[in-house]
Design a protein around this motif. Structure first.
Motif, short mmCIF file in Angstrom:
data_model
loop_
_atom_site.label_atom_id
_atom_site.label_comp_id
_atom_site.label_asym_id
_atom_site.label_seq_id
_atom_site.Cartn_x
_atom_site.Cartn_y
_atom_site.Cartn_z
N SER A 154 16.25 9.15 -12.92
CA SER A 154 17.35 8.33 -12.41
C SER A 154 17.24 8.10 -10.90
N MET A 155 16.42 8.90 -10.23
CA MET A 155 16.24 8.77 -8.79
C MET A 155 15.07 7.86 -8.43
N ALA A 156 14.37 7.33 -9.43
CA ALA A 156 13.24 6.44 -9.16
C ALA A 156 13.72 5.23 -8.37
N GLY A 157 13.04 4.93 -7.29
CA GLY A 157 13.42 3.81 -6.44
C GLY A 157 14.15 4.23 -5.18
N ALA A 206 11.94 3.64 -2.10
CA ALA A 206 11.84 2.22 -1.77
C ALA A 206 13.10 1.74 -1.08
N SER A 207 14.25 2.25 -1.53
CA SER A 207 15.52 1.87 -0.91
C SER A 207 15.60 2.37 0.53
N GLU A 208 15.13 3.60 0.75
CA GLU A 208 15.14 4.15 2.11
C GLU A 208 14.18 3.39 3.02
N THR A 226 6.88 -1.36 -3.30
CA THR A 226 7.03 0.09 -3.13
C THR A 226 7.82 0.69 -4.29
N TYR A 227 8.85 -0.03 -4.72
CA TYR A 227 9.64 0.43 -5.88
C TYR A 227 8.75 0.59 -7.12
N GLU A 228 7.89 -0.40 -7.37
CA GLU A 228 7.02 -0.32 -8.54
C GLU A 228 6.05 0.85 -8.43
N ALA A 229 5.50 1.06 -7.23
CA ALA A 229 4.56 2.16 -7.04
C ALA A 229 5.26 3.51 -7.19
N GLU A 230 6.46 3.61 -6.63
CA GLU A 230 7.23 4.85 -6.74
C GLU A 230 7.61 5.15 -8.19
N VAL A 271 4.80 6.63 -10.17
CA VAL A 271 4.63 8.07 -9.92
C VAL A 271 5.59 8.87 -10.80
N VAL A 272 6.85 8.43 -10.83
CA VAL A 272 7.88 9.15 -11.60
C VAL A 272 7.59 9.11 -13.10
N ILE A 273 7.17 7.95 -13.59
CA ILE A 273 6.98 7.77 -15.03
C ILE A 273 5.69 8.40 -15.54
N HIS A 274 4.61 8.22 -14.78
CA HIS A 274 3.29 8.51 -15.34
C HIS A 274 2.58 9.74 -14.79
N SER A 275 2.91 10.18 -13.59
CA SER A 275 2.05 11.17 -12.95
C SER A 275 2.27 12.60 -13.40
N ASN A 276 3.54 12.92 -13.76
CA ASN A 276 3.90 14.33 -14.01
C ASN A 276 3.58 15.16 -12.77
N SER A 277 3.83 14.56 -11.60
CA SER A 277 3.49 15.20 -10.33
C SER A 277 4.37 14.64 -9.23
#
Length: 313
Positions: free
Chosen positions: A184-187, A190-192, A214-218, A221-227
């Motif tokens: 839920s914190m994804a993005g 990018a907002s900051e 930046t939002y898409e890249a961030e 990370v949240v969805i796919h990286s598990n990191s």
């Protein structure tokens, strides 16, 4: 991080068919041998390059002048002298038919940052830098995606913003740590970043482009990286560079991941409205230049460059 030389050395044997003509920049910013050193100095400054081929009235190569030569001229009060008085006359050149491996050997042998490319009559027809060499090789590997109109407008300008840096520039920075555990914190990052750029008086249309990419890249990370990951941005008056990286699962097939609609997001992620398979495509669409470096199990490194366009001011 590996140097440009290390990276080129590792991958260049796989592309022995490439020739210098495939990667040289042309036409070339040059200076005549009878011009004043002060004029060459201004060309180097305004074009933000560190060396110029020196030609005669017929366009034939006569030498090369570098920033080091300009410094020497300043020290000796020679700025009003002719370029021919301080230029290096015995210039190592390339021809357009030489193979990329031969060019790399010359870079290693002489330690120069660039080589003029000449034809059979010694006319300057192009120039090759280590940057050009790296870009050509990465493009062949399908890890570099470029739609950079600004480089085409300023033909011959060497832009030393690559991986790793060849030139250190003092710039303002923004940094944000990405927490992959709370979707839920994804993005948030990018907002900051958007707020940061607005505070630096960047125009709204430009900021919107940077924020979307930046939002898409961030989110990736949240969805796919598990990191965990990091967003880092460097700003100049007309330019913003954004880097987003993680140490997660990586991308096994970048070409496939770049296709619109392709997604490996799990169902629970889709329930949040993410995972439509447009992330990388939107990033590429918004950025003026985008580099993706990744492999399975080794995380993802994304570097995006944004220039202010005339219609965004």
């Amino acid at each position: 991080m590996e140097s440009v030389d290390d990276l080129i050395r590792k991958i260049q044997p796989y592309f022995s068919e490439l020739s210098v003509g495939d990667l040289m920049s042309s036409p070339v910013v040059t200076v005549r041998e009878d011009q004043r050193i002060n004029e060459a100095k201004e060309l180097l400054r305004t074009r933000r390059i560190s060396g110029l081929p020196v030609i005669d009235d017929g366009g034939r190569l006569k030498g090369i002048i570098s920033i080091e030569d300009i410094i020497h001229a300043l020290e000796n009060n020679m700025l009003n002298s002719n370029v021919s008085e301080i230029m290096t006359k015995n210039v190592v050149c390339l021809t357009k038919d030489e193979k990329i491996m031969d060019a790399f050997k010359k870079f290693e042998m002489y330690g120069y940052g660039r080589f003029p490319v000449v034809d059979e009559n010694k006319n300057v027809i192009g120039i090759v830098t280590k940057y050009d060499l790296m870009i050509a090789l990465l493009a062949k590997l399908s890890v570099l995606y470029v739609h950079d109109a600004r480089r085409e407008q300023f033909v011959g300008v060497e832009i030393y913003r690559s991986i790793p840096k060849n030139v250190k520039i003092v710039r303002e920075e923004f940094e944000f740590q990405i927490d992959y555990k709370d979707i839920s914190m994804a993005g948030t990052g990018a907002s900051e970043l958007k707020k940061f750029l607005i505070s630096k008086n960047f125009p709204p249309k430009f900021v919107k482009r940077v924020a979307i990419a930046t939002y898409e890249a961030e989110t990736n990370v949240v969805i796919h990286s598990n990191s965990t990951g990091r967003i880092k941005a460097y700003i100049e008056p007309e330019f913003v560079e954004v880097r987003v990286n993680d140490n997660g699962k990586g991308i096994e097939n970048i070409d496939l991941a770049m296709k619109e609609g392709f997604s490996t997001a799990p169902d629970y992620v889709r329930e949040y409205g993410f995972g439509a398979g447009m992330g990388l495509a939107n990033m590429k669409r918004c950025a003026d230049r985008m580099v993706i470096l990744s492999s399975k199990g080794n995380g993802v490194f994304v570097e995006m460059h944004f220039w202010r366009h005339e219609d965004e001011n």
